[in-house]
Design a protein around this motif. Structure first.
Motif, PDB file in Angstrom:
ATOM      1  N   GLY A  34       0.819  -1.212   0.000  1.00  0.00           N
ATOM      2  CA  GLY A  34       0.000   0.000   0.000  1.00  0.00           C
ATOM      3  C   GLY A  34       0.853   1.263   0.000  1.00  0.00           C
ATOM      4  N   GLU A  35       1.891   1.278   0.811  1.00  0.00           N
ATOM      5  CA  GLU A  35       2.792   2.433   0.850  1.00  0.00           C
ATOM      6  C   GLU A  35       3.510   2.612  -0.481  1.00  0.00           C
ATOM      7  OE1 GLU A  35       5.411   2.295   4.241  1.00  0.00           O
ATOM      8  OE2 GLU A  35       3.743   1.755   5.573  1.00  0.00           O
ATOM      9  N   ALA A  36       3.986   1.511  -1.071  1.00  0.00           N
ATOM     10  CA  ALA A  36       4.703   1.587  -2.345  1.00  0.00           C
ATOM     11  C   ALA A  36       3.809   2.103  -3.464  1.00  0.00           C
ATOM     12  CB  ALA A  36       5.291   0.219  -2.706  1.00  0.00           C
ATOM     13  N   THR A  37       2.563   1.637  -3.505  1.00  0.00           N
ATOM     14  CA  THR A  37       1.665   2.107  -4.559  1.00  0.00           C
ATOM     15  C   THR A  37       1.311   3.573  -4.352  1.00  0.00           C
ATOM     16  OG1 THR A  37      -0.313   1.307  -3.412  1.00  0.00           O
ATOM     17  CG2 THR A  37       0.711  -0.192  -5.011  1.00  0.00           C
ATOM     18  N   PRO A  42       2.629  10.565  -9.144  1.00  0.00           N
ATOM     19  CA  PRO A  42       2.610  11.995  -8.839  1.00  0.00           C
ATOM     20  C   PRO A  42       1.346  12.537  -8.168  1.00  0.00           C
ATOM     21  CG  PRO A  42       2.032  11.672 -11.125  1.00  0.00           C
ATOM     22  CD  PRO A  42       2.350  10.300 -10.554  1.00  0.00           C
ATOM     23  N   LEU A  43       0.365  11.700  -7.886  1.00  0.00           N
ATOM     24  CA  LEU A  43      -0.887  12.217  -7.335  1.00  0.00           C
ATOM     25  C   LEU A  43      -0.685  12.759  -5.922  1.00  0.00           C
ATOM     26  CD1 LEU A  43      -3.450   9.463  -8.425  1.00  0.00           C
ATOM     27  CD2 LEU A  43      -2.978  11.662  -9.526  1.00  0.00           C
ATOM     28  N   ASP A  44      -1.377  13.867  -5.628  1.00  0.00           N
ATOM     29  CA  ASP A  44      -1.334  14.401  -4.267  1.00  0.00           C
ATOM     30  C   ASP A  44      -2.216  13.543  -3.365  1.00  0.00           C
ATOM     31  OD1 ASP A  44      -4.131  15.696  -3.912  1.00  0.00           O
ATOM     32  OD2 ASP A  44      -3.437  16.525  -5.822  1.00  0.00           O
ATOM     33  N   ASP A  45      -2.079  13.734  -2.063  1.00  0.00           N
ATOM     34  CA  ASP A  45      -2.759  12.871  -1.096  1.00  0.00           C
ATOM     35  C   ASP A  45      -4.279  12.899  -1.233  1.00  0.00           C
ATOM     36  OD1 ASP A  45      -0.344  12.024  -0.067  1.00  0.00           O
ATOM     37  OD2 ASP A  45      -0.364  13.431   1.607  1.00  0.00           O
ATOM     38  N   GLU A  46      -4.869  14.083  -1.434  1.00  0.00           N
ATOM     39  CA  GLU A  46      -6.326  14.148  -1.559  1.00  0.00           C
ATOM     40  C   GLU A  46      -6.796  13.398  -2.798  1.00  0.00           C
ATOM     41  OE1 GLU A  46      -9.782  17.434  -2.271  1.00  0.00           O
ATOM     42  OE2 GLU A  46      -8.446  17.795  -0.579  1.00  0.00           O
ATOM     43  N   THR A  47      -6.091  13.561  -3.899  1.00  0.00           N
ATOM     44  CA  THR A  47      -6.473  12.865  -5.125  1.00  0.00           C
ATOM     45  C   THR A  47      -6.359  11.358  -4.941  1.00  0.00           C
ATOM     46  OG1 THR A  47      -5.755  14.761  -6.443  1.00  0.00           O
ATOM     47  CG2 THR A  47      -6.016  12.661  -7.603  1.00  0.00           C
ATOM     48  N   LYS A  48      -5.293  10.902  -4.278  1.00  0.00           N
ATOM     49  CA  LYS A  48      -5.154   9.467  -4.015  1.00  0.00           C
ATOM     50  C   LYS A  48      -6.330   8.955  -3.191  1.00  0.00           C
ATOM     51  CE  LYS A  48      -0.700  10.014  -2.831  1.00  0.00           C
ATOM     52  NZ  LYS A  48       0.660   9.736  -2.335  1.00  0.00           N
ATOM     53  N   ARG A  49      -6.729   9.712  -2.169  1.00  0.00           N
ATOM     54  CA  ARG A  49      -7.841   9.284  -1.323  1.00  0.00           C
ATOM     55  C   ARG A  49      -9.124   9.196  -2.147  1.00  0.00           C
ATOM     56  NH1 ARG A  49      -7.333   6.273   1.761  1.00  0.00           N
ATOM     57  NH2 ARG A  49      -5.764   7.460   2.890  1.00  0.00           N
ATOM     58  N   LEU A  50      -9.356  10.175  -3.036  1.00  0.00           N
ATOM     59  CA  LEU A  50     -10.570  10.175  -3.858  1.00  0.00           C
ATOM     60  C   LEU A  50     -10.564   9.023  -4.862  1.00  0.00           C
ATOM     61  CD1 LEU A  50     -10.969  14.016  -4.371  1.00  0.00           C
ATOM     62  CD2 LEU A  50     -12.372  12.520  -2.919  1.00  0.00           C
ATOM     63  N   VAL A  51      -9.398   8.713  -5.414  1.00  0.00           N
ATOM     64  CA  VAL A  51      -9.304   7.572  -6.329  1.00  0.00           C
ATOM     65  C   VAL A  51      -9.633   6.286  -5.573  1.00  0.00           C
ATOM     66  CG1 VAL A  51      -7.696   6.145  -7.679  1.00  0.00           C
ATOM     67  CG2 VAL A  51      -7.699   8.641  -7.959  1.00  0.00           C
ATOM     68  N   LYS A  52      -9.081   6.130  -4.395  1.00  0.00           N
ATOM     69  CA  LYS A  52      -9.352   4.924  -3.605  1.00  0.00           C
ATOM     70  C   LYS A  52     -10.833   4.845  -3.226  1.00  0.00           C
ATOM     71  CE  LYS A  52      -4.910   3.698  -1.809  1.00  0.00           C
ATOM     72  NZ  LYS A  52      -4.938   2.329  -1.383  1.00  0.00           N
ATOM     73  N   LEU A  53     -11.427   5.985  -2.893  1.00  0.00           N
ATOM     74  CA  LEU A  53     -12.861   6.014  -2.598  1.00  0.00           C
ATOM     75  C   LEU A  53     -13.662   5.614  -3.834  1.00  0.00           C
ATOM     76  CD1 LEU A  53     -15.330   6.628  -0.850  1.00  0.00           C
ATOM     77  CD2 LEU A  53     -15.040   9.050  -1.444  1.00  0.00           C
ATOM     78  N   ALA A  54     -13.287   6.139  -4.982  1.00  0.00           N
ATOM     79  CA  ALA A  54     -13.994   5.800  -6.217  1.00  0.00           C
ATOM     80  C   ALA A  54     -13.885   4.308  -6.526  1.00  0.00           C
ATOM     81  CB  ALA A  54     -13.449   6.627  -7.378  1.00  0.00           C
ATOM     82  N   LEU A  55     -12.716   3.733  -6.308  1.00  0.00           N
ATOM     83  CA  LEU A  55     -12.556   2.294  -6.528  1.00  0.00           C
ATOM     84  C   LEU A  55     -13.432   1.502  -5.560  1.00  0.00           C
ATOM     85  CD1 LEU A  55      -8.708   2.276  -7.061  1.00  0.00           C
ATOM     86  CD2 LEU A  55     -10.434   1.678  -8.781  1.00  0.00           C
ATOM     87  N   ALA A  56     -13.504   1.947  -4.321  1.00  0.00           N
ATOM     88  CA  ALA A  56     -14.361   1.283  -3.331  1.00  0.00           C
ATOM     89  C   ALA A  56     -15.829   1.377  -3.748  1.00  0.00           C
ATOM     90  CB  ALA A  56     -14.142   1.896  -1.947  1.00  0.00           C
ATOM     91  N   ILE A  57     -16.220   2.534  -4.254  1.00  0.00           N
ATOM     92  CA  ILE A  57     -17.594   2.704  -4.739  1.00  0.00           C
ATOM     93  C   ILE A  57     -17.839   1.752  -5.914  1.00  0.00           C
ATOM     94  CG2 ILE A  57     -19.155   4.282  -5.952  1.00  0.00           C
ATOM     95  CD1 ILE A  57     -17.872   6.558  -4.216  1.00  0.00           C
ATOM     96  N   GLY A  58     -16.909   1.706  -6.844  1.00  0.00           N
ATOM     97  CA  GLY A  58     -17.062   0.872  -8.033  1.00  0.00           C
ATOM     98  C   GLY A  58     -17.161  -0.608  -7.725  1.00  0.00           C
ATOM     99  N   THR A  59     -16.477  -1.037  -6.672  1.00  0.00           N
ATOM    100  CA  THR A  59     -16.544  -2.447  -6.294  1.00  0.00           C
ATOM    101  C   THR A  59     -17.654  -2.721  -5.297  1.00  0.00           C
ATOM    102  OG1 THR A  59     -14.883  -2.165  -4.549  1.00  0.00           O
ATOM    103  CG2 THR A  59     -14.083  -2.822  -6.732  1.00  0.00           C
ATOM    104  N   GLN A  60     -18.386  -1.661  -4.926  1.00  0.00           N
ATOM    105  CA  GLN A  60     -19.506  -1.770  -3.991  1.00  0.00           C
ATOM    106  C   GLN A  60     -19.082  -2.362  -2.656  1.00  0.00           C
ATOM    107  OE1 GLN A  60     -23.324  -0.854  -4.778  1.00  0.00           O
ATOM    108  NE2 GLN A  60     -21.661   0.552  -5.207  1.00  0.00           N
ATOM    109  N   SER A  61     -17.933  -1.911  -2.172  1.00  0.00           N
ATOM    110  CA  SER A  61     -17.419  -2.381  -0.890  1.00  0.00           C
ATOM    111  C   SER A  61     -17.753  -1.357   0.195  1.00  0.00           C
ATOM    112  CB  SER A  61     -15.905  -2.589  -0.969  1.00  0.00           C
ATOM    113  OG  SER A  61     -15.404  -2.927   0.298  1.00  0.00           O
TER     114      SER A  61
END
Length: 110
Positions: A34-37, A42-61
């Protein structure tokens, strides 16, 4: 693990904490991945969090949505920004799934 002061699994949901305690080497490798990925681009921390949230939404987790909303709020992400991820999901995952995700976000954000 008896010393919870320095226990990195202390704030984990029950199932993840139990897994980390039972399989500490696997949990450590998973955490390092997780740390390595996170550090791998180059994504900033907020963008990374939003991408991870979007992936969670997409997988319905639901659990992952809760986790990323909780972490996003702890990191100072505005609740409306987190909700916008669910709105953006409507054309991709469909209105019912996006609304389910919205309720999961609101579980934590409100």
């Amino acid at each position: 693990m008896t010393d919870t002061i320095d226990d990195p699994t202390e704030d984990l949901p029950a199932a993840a904490g139990e897994f980390a305690e039972e399989y500490p080497e696997v949990w450590e490798a998973y955490s390092e991945l997780g740390e390595a990925t996170a550090d791998g681009g180059p994504l900033d921390d907020e963008t990374k969090r939003l991408v991870k949230l979007a992936l969670a939404i997409g997988t319905q987790s639901e659990g992952a949505v809760h986790s990323h909303v909780r972490r996003g709020l702890d990191e100072g992400v505005d609740p409306e920004t987190l909700k916008h991820a669910a709105v953006l999901a409507i054309p991709t995952v469909g209105f019912p799934k996006a609304m389910a995700a919205m309720t999961w976000i609101e579980d934590i954000a409100e």
